[in-house]
Design a protein around this motif. Sequence first.
Motif, mmCIF file in Angstrom:
data_model
loop_
_atom_site.group_PDB
_atom_site.id
_atom_site.type_symbol
_atom_site.label_atom_id
_atom_site.label_comp_id
_atom_site.label_asym_id
_atom_site.label_seq_id
_atom_site.Cartn_x
_atom_site.Cartn_y
_atom_site.Cartn_z
ATOM 1 N N LYS A 64 72.764 25.766 32.065
ATOM 2 C CA LYS A 64 74.051 26.368 32.406
ATOM 3 C C LYS A 64 73.921 27.296 33.603
ATOM 4 N N LEU A 65 72.834 28.061 33.642
ATOM 5 C CA LEU A 65 72.602 28.974 34.758
ATOM 6 C C LEU A 65 72.421 28.207 36.067
ATOM 7 N N VAL A 66 71.662 27.143 36.027
ATOM 8 C CA VAL A 66 71.426 26.341 37.236
ATOM 9 C C VAL A 66 72.731 25.725 37.730
ATOM 10 N N TYR A 67 73.528 25.166 36.831
ATOM 11 C CA TYR A 67 74.801 24.582 37.244
ATOM 12 C C TYR A 67 75.740 25.643 37.806
ATOM 13 N N THR A 68 75.728 26.836 37.223
ATOM 14 C CA THR A 68 76.552 27.926 37.743
ATOM 15 C C THR A 68 76.113 28.320 39.150
ATOM 16 N N VAL A 69 74.818 28.435 39.357
ATOM 17 C CA VAL A 69 74.295 28.787 40.682
ATOM 18 C C VAL A 69 74.630 27.695 41.692
ATOM 19 N N LEU A 70 74.516 26.439 41.306
ATOM 20 C CA LEU A 70 74.838 25.342 42.229
ATOM 21 C C LEU A 70 76.311 25.337 42.598
ATOM 22 N N VAL A 71 77.190 25.616 41.640
ATOM 23 C CA VAL A 71 78.627 25.684 41.944
ATOM 24 C C VAL A 71 78.896 26.861 42.883
ATOM 25 N N LEU A 72 78.278 28.002 42.625
ATOM 26 C CA LEU A 72 78.461 29.153 43.505
ATOM 27 C C LEU A 72 77.943 28.875 44.919
ATOM 28 N N LEU A 73 76.824 28.198 45.022
ATOM 29 C CA LEU A 73 76.307 27.821 46.340
ATOM 30 C C LEU A 73 77.250 26.866 47.062
ATOM 31 N N ALA A 74 77.824 25.927 46.327
ATOM 32 C CA ALA A 74 78.765 24.983 46.933
ATOM 33 C C ALA A 74 80.014 25.706 47.427
ATOM 34 N N VAL A 75 80.529 26.626 46.629
ATOM 35 C CA VAL A 75 81.721 27.382 47.036
ATOM 36 C C VAL A 75 81.401 28.246 48.251
ATOM 37 N N PHE A 76 80.248 28.900 48.242
ATOM 38 C CA PHE A 76 79.856 29.728 49.384
ATOM 39 C C PHE A 76 79.685 28.883 50.640
ATOM 40 N N ASN A 77 79.078 27.716 50.514
ATOM 41 C CA ASN A 77 78.910 26.836 51.679
ATOM 42 C C ASN A 77 80.250 26.391 52.233
ATOM 43 N N LEU A 78 81.172 26.047 51.366
ATOM 44 C CA LEU A 78 82.513 25.656 51.810
ATOM 45 C C LEU A 78 83.208 26.814 52.509
ATOM 46 N N TYR A 79 83.105 28.017 51.939
ATOM 47 C CA TYR A 79 83.696 29.205 52.548
ATOM 48 C C TYR A 79 83.096 29.459 53.938
ATOM 49 N N MET A 80 81.775 29.379 54.062
ATOM 50 C CA MET A 80 81.123 29.603 55.353
ATOM 51 C C MET A 80 81.500 28.536 56.362
ATOM 52 N N MET A 81 81.627 27.292 55.914
ATOM 53 C CA MET A 81 82.029 26.218 56.819
ATOM 54 C C MET A 81 83.422 26.484 57.376
ATOM 55 N N LEU A 82 84.353 26.858 56.506
ATOM 56 C CA LEU A 82 85.713 27.126 56.956
ATOM 57 C C LEU A 82 85.782 28.371 57.845
ATOM 58 N N THR A 83 84.986 29.386 57.516
ATOM 59 C CA THR A 83 84.955 30.590 58.343
ATOM 60 C C THR A 83 84.419 30.285 59.733
ATOM 61 N N LEU A 84 83.330 29.538 59.800
ATOM 62 C CA LEU A 84 82.760 29.181 61.105
ATOM 63 C C LEU A 84 83.693 28.285 61.891
ATOM 64 N N LEU A 85 84.397 27.398 61.217
ATOM 65 C CA LEU A 85 85.373 26.543 61.876
ATOM 66 C C LEU A 85 86.519 27.384 62.448
ATOM 67 N N ALA A 86 86.985 28.355 61.675
ATOM 68 C CA ALA A 86 88.066 29.229 62.152
ATOM 69 C C ALA A 86 87.613 30.061 63.339
ATOM 70 N N VAL A 87 86.385 30.564 63.304
ATOM 71 C CA VAL A 87 85.875 31.368 64.421
ATOM 72 C C VAL A 87 85.669 30.495 65.652
ATOM 73 N N ALA A 88 85.192 29.283 65.470
ATOM 74 C CA ALA A 88 84.906 28.409 66.617
ATOM 75 C C ALA A 88 86.178 27.920 67.292
ATOM 76 N N THR A 89 87.266 27.824 66.566
ATOM 77 C CA THR A 89 88.493 27.299 67.167
ATOM 78 C C THR A 89 89.379 28.401 67.758
ATOM 79 N N HIS A 90 89.006 29.667 67.566
ATOM 80 C CA HIS A 90 89.821 30.743 68.144
ATOM 81 C C HIS A 90 89.177 31.344 69.320
#
Length: 90
Positions: A64-90
């Motif tokens: 359960k801990l590993v799956y929780t960490v993997l979901v958190l990593l996936a959410v963080f990666n998605l957030y960072m991708m969108l943040t970098l995309l927003a910064v790169a396009t402005h």
Amino acid sequence: MFIGVLIRWWTVPFAVSNDLQIYYNPDFQMKPSECKEFVAFVLCAASVYFSLVNVYFLGKTGKKLVYTVLVLLAVFNLYMMLTLLAVATH
């Protein structure tokens, strides 16, 4: 797998031309500061990977801990991708 990734700085400067000849391109070579950052990234990724593998086999709670960490990593990666995309396009 991680050792294969670590030898990247020796293998990347080699490229294949249009007539399928292998040649050396010095423009692709990493600088010493980039090598240190790359090695630090690979070692951190390897430590996270092997830590998660060890925790996974601790039992039901570990899984359960590993799956929780993997979901958190996936959410963080998605957030960072969108943040970098927003910064790169402005």
